[in-house]
Design an enzyme around this catalytic site. Structure first.
Site, PDB file in Angstrom:
ATOM      1  N   CYS A  31      32.606  44.866  44.652  1.00 28.44           N
ATOM      2  CA  CYS A  31      31.318  44.370  44.135  1.00 28.44           C
ATOM      3  C   CYS A  31      30.496  43.725  45.251  1.00 28.44           C
ATOM      4  O   CYS A  31      30.871  42.679  45.785  1.00 28.44           O
ATOM      5  CB  CYS A  31      31.589  43.381  43.005  1.00 28.44           C
ATOM      6  SG  CYS A  31      30.144  42.466  42.455  1.00 28.44           S
ATOM      7  N   CYS A  34      29.154  40.201  44.488  1.00 29.26           N
ATOM      8  CA  CYS A  34      30.266  39.245  44.510  1.00 29.26           C
ATOM      9  C   CYS A  34      30.497  38.720  45.926  1.00 29.26           C
ATOM     10  O   CYS A  34      30.799  37.543  46.138  1.00 29.26           O
ATOM     11  CB  CYS A  34      31.559  39.892  43.997  1.00 29.26           C
ATOM     12  SG  CYS A  34      31.486  40.467  42.284  1.00 29.26           S
TER      13      CYS A  34
END
Length: 299
Positions: A31, A34
């Site tokens: 991600c 993230c």
């Protein structure tokens, strides 16, 4: 920052959030957002110097935990306090927005109870001696929250309700920011409830009759729990509150959950001294009832 899995979730998140807010970061290695949010969260955790605890959960590896929190996208952050989620956000926020989110829920830094727990001499087993030491500690340092909590708790345990109220009066306004003070207030309210109602030894049977007629008579169950608290029958009070929580976790603005946590605070004994780097053992009864609470909240 701690990596959390299903195996250590109860200890690192649920139990930890009883004393310190825990921010969970649901993420995954693939991600992109993230990867930008993670360093920001770690920087804020360091800047807040213990005001909250940061944990990370790999949503790919811990799908059961992600499902329990209803995670639909990552990154998603969930703030846990007193054993349950209170708020959250999705997406990669800026550092300022993360701080703005946290500041809505965390007590101001200057109001955090940071005093070390009062260490009593091990040979002091006489309640009168302990009471005198605690009274002296409170008089010497009125801002010592731990000493005041122990002092008021011992006064209530010994049945000195009037003295306890006098000792508690200077901090009664802090019940909204110091959880253990809130716990003491709930115990004193339970004692006053039992006294006003003239609840004697037969009161339990009367409550049981109401509950037998209607298992969802939560008011009767809660009143029985308060009566048990007034009599210092702690595990019996927790059992009654747990019956409410298993049927309706949010009953009466989470009154049962908040009272359950108060009883755990009152039951907990001072941690024994251990060597540096070691974790003191937890009271097994308190630990068992904390696990029961977390299982209900996550169900």
């Amino acid at each position: 920052m701690i990596d959390v899995t299903l195996a250590n979730f109860e200890a690192e998140v649920v139990a930890a959030s009883m004393t310190t807010p825990v921010l969970i970061d649901f993420w995954a290695p693939w991600c992109g957002p993230c990867k930008s949010l993670g360093p920001i969260l770690e920087k804020v955790e360091a800047a807040y110097a213990g005001r909250f605890k940061l944990v990370k959960i790999d949503s790919d590896q811990e799908q059961q935990l992600g499902a329990a929190f209803g995670i639909r996208s990552i990154p998603t952050c969930i703030l846990m306090m007193n054993g349950q989620p209170v708020d959250g956000f999705a997406g990669a926020l800026t550092e300022g927005k993360v701080k703005e989110f946290l500041d809505k829920h965390l007590p101001p830094a200057q109001e955090q109870p940071e005093e070390p727990e009062l260490q009593l001499e091990e040979e002091s087993t006489d309640p009168a001696v302990i009471l005198e030491k605690l009274q002296h500690a409170v008089a010497t340092d009125p801002a010592d929250h731990n000493a005041r909590f122990d002092y008021v708790k011992l006064l209530l345990t010994l049945g000195h309700e009037d003295d306890a109220k006098v000792a508690f009066a200077p901090v009664i306004a802090q019940t909204s920011v110091v959880r253990r003070f809130d716990s003491l207030k709930r115990w004193m309210d339970a004692i006053d409830f039992a006294a006003r109602g003239g609840l004697d030894d037969k009161a339990g049977a009367r409550f049981d009759e109401k509950i037998a007629a209607n298992k969802r008579d939560f008011a009767a169950r809660f009143d029985k729990a308060r009566w048990l608290m007034a009599r210092q029958h702690w595990t019996a009070a927790l059992d009654e509150l747990l019956e409410i929580l298993m049927r309706d976790k949010n009953w009466n603005e989470e009154l049962a959950r908040k009272t359950y946590i108060a009883v755990l605070d009152i039951m907990e004994t001072p941690k024994p001294k251990v060597a540096d780097g070691q974790i003191p053992p937890e009271d097994p009864t308190v630990a068992t009832y904390r696990r029961r609470l977390s299982s209900v909240i996550l169900s």
